[in-house]
Design a protein around this motif. Structure first.
Motif, mmCIF file in Angstrom:
data_model
loop_
_atom_site.group_PDB
_atom_site.id
_atom_site.type_symbol
_atom_site.label_atom_id
_atom_site.label_comp_id
_atom_site.label_asym_id
_atom_site.label_seq_id
_atom_site.Cartn_x
_atom_site.Cartn_y
_atom_site.Cartn_z
ATOM 1 N N ILE A 67 22.350 -5.682 6.261
ATOM 2 C CA ILE A 67 22.160 -5.134 7.625
ATOM 3 C C ILE A 67 22.701 -3.674 7.529
ATOM 4 O O ILE A 67 21.640 -2.708 7.978
ATOM 5 C CB ILE A 67 23.239 -5.913 8.578
ATOM 6 N N TYR A 68 23.440 -3.313 6.720
ATOM 7 C CA TYR A 68 24.005 -1.911 6.567
ATOM 8 C C TYR A 68 22.777 -1.102 5.947
ATOM 9 O O TYR A 68 22.463 -0.243 6.310
ATOM 10 C CB TYR A 68 25.202 -1.595 5.681
ATOM 11 N N SER A 69 22.382 -1.603 4.733
ATOM 12 C CA SER A 69 21.198 -0.884 4.175
ATOM 13 C C SER A 69 19.810 -0.671 4.843
ATOM 14 O O SER A 69 19.252 0.177 4.542
ATOM 15 C CB SER A 69 21.046 -1.291 2.723
ATOM 16 N N VAL A 74 17.785 7.173 5.894
ATOM 17 C CA VAL A 74 17.358 7.843 4.639
ATOM 18 C C VAL A 74 18.206 6.857 3.554
ATOM 19 O O VAL A 74 19.238 6.612 3.462
ATOM 20 C CB VAL A 74 17.892 9.272 4.707
ATOM 21 N N VAL A 75 17.254 6.424 2.583
ATOM 22 C CA VAL A 75 17.889 5.659 1.230
ATOM 23 C C VAL A 75 17.337 6.531 0.025
ATOM 24 O O VAL A 75 16.350 7.171 0.097
ATOM 25 C CB VAL A 75 17.415 4.418 1.326
ATOM 26 N N ARG A 78 13.964 4.445 -4.783
ATOM 27 C CA ARG A 78 13.754 3.080 -5.475
ATOM 28 C C ARG A 78 14.842 2.183 -4.881
ATOM 29 O O ARG A 78 15.244 0.973 -5.228
ATOM 30 C CB ARG A 78 13.884 3.219 -6.799
ATOM 31 N N GLN A 79 15.610 2.793 -3.751
ATOM 32 C CA GLN A 79 16.895 2.024 -3.485
ATOM 33 C C GLN A 79 16.360 0.562 -2.593
ATOM 34 O O GLN A 79 17.148 -0.357 -2.698
ATOM 35 C CB GLN A 79 17.807 2.722 -2.451
ATOM 36 N N ARG A 80 15.725 0.628 -1.857
ATOM 37 C CA ARG A 80 15.217 -0.463 -0.996
ATOM 38 C C ARG A 80 14.488 -1.504 -1.857
ATOM 39 O O ARG A 80 15.028 -2.730 -1.623
ATOM 40 C CB ARG A 80 13.977 -0.026 0.029
ATOM 41 N N ALA A 81 13.834 -1.179 -2.994
ATOM 42 C CA ALA A 81 13.416 -2.392 -4.037
ATOM 43 C C ALA A 81 14.715 -2.857 -4.637
ATOM 44 O O ALA A 81 14.790 -3.945 -4.884
ATOM 45 C CB ALA A 81 12.374 -1.869 -4.689
#
Length: 135
Positions: A67-69, A74-75, A78-81
């Motif tokens: 939920i936090y991420s 803005v991330v 490649r952070q979401r993957a």
């Protein structure tokens, strides 16, 4: 653009950069804390044989993290993957360890200690990748 406007723009950019970097310094520590919390919940719940409460309790740190991420505007690259893989791997460990452990290895440390360690490894790996990306 004259010199004073360029200096003002540079100062604004440096200020924004320092604020963003300062806010991101706690992120790897939070990942490690969630990994330790995940392992502690799985270990104590498995050894204490708390029954059906262990599955949602073990998934609580993972849900907080997801939920936090997901709510960050803005991330990093490649952070979401990376976080999707992290979430899937922790979920897989819990989905295998909890039902099998409660049926076949209730209260057995030989099952619950490695399961707890395996559940914390993805968080530690993500924290390591976060610190490596800033160098």
């Amino acid at each position: 653009m004259d010199r004073t406007a360029a200096e003002q723009a540079l100062h604004t950019a440096e200020s924004a950069s320092s604020k963003v970097l300062a806010q991101g310094r706690w992120h790897p520590k939070a990942l490690l804390a969630l990994g330790v919390l995940e392992a502690a919940i799985l270990l104590t719940g498995g050894l204490a044989s708390v029954g059906m409460l262990l599955m949602p309790g073990g998934l609580a740190p993972l849900f907080v993290f997801i939920i936090y991420s997901a709510t960050r505007p803005v991330v990093g690259r490649r952070q979401r993957a990376r976080y999707a893989i992290l979430g899937a791997s922790v979920g897989l460990v819990i989905a295998i360890a909890v039902p099998l452990g409660q049926v076949s290895f209730a209260g057995n440390p030989a099952w619950w200690v490695p399961a707890a360690l395996f559940s914390g490894i993805p968080f530690a790996l993500a924290a390591w990748l976060e610190t490596g990306g800033r160098r």
